[in-house]
Design an enzyme around this catalytic site. Structure first.
Site, mmCIF file in Angstrom:
data_model
loop_
_atom_site.group_PDB
_atom_site.id
_atom_site.type_symbol
_atom_site.label_atom_id
_atom_site.label_comp_id
_atom_site.label_asym_id
_atom_site.label_seq_id
_atom_site.Cartn_x
_atom_site.Cartn_y
_atom_site.Cartn_z
ATOM 1 N N ASP A 93 0.796 -1.315 0.032
ATOM 2 C CA ASP A 93 0.028 0.055 0.021
ATOM 3 C C ASP A 93 0.827 1.350 0.094
ATOM 4 O OD1 ASP A 93 -2.350 -1.306 0.209
ATOM 5 O OD2 ASP A 93 -2.375 -1.480 2.212
ATOM 6 N N ARG A 140 -4.692 -5.254 -10.913
ATOM 7 C CA ARG A 140 -3.677 -6.444 -11.104
ATOM 8 C C ARG A 140 -4.598 -7.859 -11.079
ATOM 9 N NH1 ARG A 140 -1.881 -10.134 -7.741
ATOM 10 N NH2 ARG A 140 -2.749 -9.020 -5.947
ATOM 11 N N ARG A 141 -5.270 -7.950 -9.788
ATOM 12 C CA ARG A 141 -6.002 -9.106 -9.735
ATOM 13 C C ARG A 141 -7.248 -9.240 -10.910
ATOM 14 N NH1 ARG A 141 -6.528 -8.075 -3.301
ATOM 15 N NH2 ARG A 141 -4.754 -9.205 -2.589
ATOM 16 N N ARG A 164 -15.110 -6.476 3.445
ATOM 17 C CA ARG A 164 -15.226 -7.483 2.321
ATOM 18 C C ARG A 164 -15.788 -8.667 2.670
ATOM 19 N NH1 ARG A 164 -9.647 -5.439 -1.129
ATOM 20 N NH2 ARG A 164 -10.007 -3.187 -0.433
#
Length: 333
Positions: A93, A140-141, A164
């Site tokens: 991060d 990216r994922r 999440r």
């Protein structure tokens, strides 16, 4: 003993304040560093919990609101104002280039760097039915999932780890993809249905590693913290982060970089992958029109930071030679 006697801490015990985000995972990370500083250095440590812009803006992807720096800016303000002495970050991060006046003083040993598949219904990405909804806000994922399963629908997923997981449990997604390290650190490993090996889904630069940031003028802290550093991890993430820096890396560019090794005198292998940023806005049916995924691998002996950076620069050059576009250029430039 006199009744007026007040016990004091030994004069050589240092008191420091750690600035940290207030999410459960960030607090775990700060507590982990606090315990290390207390047990290994004998310091007295306090935590300064803070809410960052990245924690507050949850309705838009990071790539559209300012990037990863939104998770560290308020912590750096606390450092600059003297309200805190150091800040603890998930290294993935942290922007590739720190603002002037700040330094990365220490990188701790890496936790599991892989991505984790989390679902209440399905055992793996391959088991998902066609058109299933997968949650992630990582470009990216997104690109790597699309490379494996172009038929899946990717929906944004923001919020801290608990948020999440709650959204998954509420049925908003068939599956979500998270960092395995965060789940393991919070004792939530049982939520992992499968882990992606690097050959399937290459991790982000620095994923799974913790970094300690200080003001660059705090030579006392930089010297003291050097003894906590895990040098193999620091060399590995330096190579990975150099790839990202050389590519103009930010969360607005789908880029992965991950090292294997070094082990003993064996060379370090650096793997990287770049995807077309337009993947995020392109329907699955039109995916064939996108630039193909660019993947490169290179090995070299890495014994110091200069050699780690040289390997990262070489891999970035290979990416560009293979068709990857630096983040500062238009795709047709």
């Amino acid at each position: 003993m006199s009744a007026s006697f007040q016990p004091t801490s030994p004069p050589d015990v240092k008191k420091v304040v750690i600035a940290t985000r207030e999410s459960r995972l960030a607090m775990w990370q700060a507590e982990h560093v606090k315990a290390l500083l207390e047990s290994r250095l004998g310091w007295r440590v306090e935590l300064l919990g803070m809410t960052t812009q990245g924690d507050q803006i949850l309705d838009r992807s990071l790539s559209k609101v300012g990037g990863k720096g939104l998770f560290v800016k308020e912590l750096e303000v606390a450092l600059s104002e003297g309200r805190a002495d150091l800040a603890v970050h998930s290294l993935k991060d942290v922007p590739m280039d720190l603002p002037e006046g700040f330094a990365l003083a220490c990188v701790l040993e890496r936790e599991d760097p892989r991505d984790a598949f989390v679902s209440n219904q399905f055992a793996s990405l391959a088991a998902l039915p066609q058109g299933a909804i997968v949650g992630t806000s990582s470009l990216r994922r997104l690109v790597l999932i699309k490379a494996l399963r172009p038929d899946l629908v990717i929906h944004p997923l923001r919020g801290n780890l608990d948020t999440r997981l709650r959204k998954l449990d509420e049925g908003q997604y068939h599956a979500i993809v998270l960092a395995a390290a965060g789940l393991k650190r919070l004792g939530l490993e049982s939520r992992i249905r499968a882990t992606f090996e690097p050959g399937e889904m290459l991790p982000a630069a620095g994923q799974g590693a913790l970094g300690i940031e200080v003001r660059a003028d705090r030579a006392d802290l930089i010297t003291a913290l050097a003894g906590l550093a895990h040098q193999p991890t620091w060399l590995a993430v330096t190579a990975e982060r150099t790839v990202s820096r050389a590519m103009g890396g930010s969360c607005s560019m789908p880029l992965a970089a991950f090292t294997q090794g070094p082990k003993g005198e064996a060379p370090m292998q650096l793997n990287a992958a770049w995807g077309d940023p337009a993947t995020a806005e392109t329907p699955s049916a039109a995916a064939s029109a996108l630039a193909p995924l660019v993947q490169v691998h290179q090995s070299a002996m890495v014994r110091n930071f200069a050699e780690a950076e040289a390997l990262g620069e070489a891999v970035a050059a290979q990416l560009r030679a293979g068709g990857a576009v630096w983040a500062g250029k238009a795709p047709d430039a």
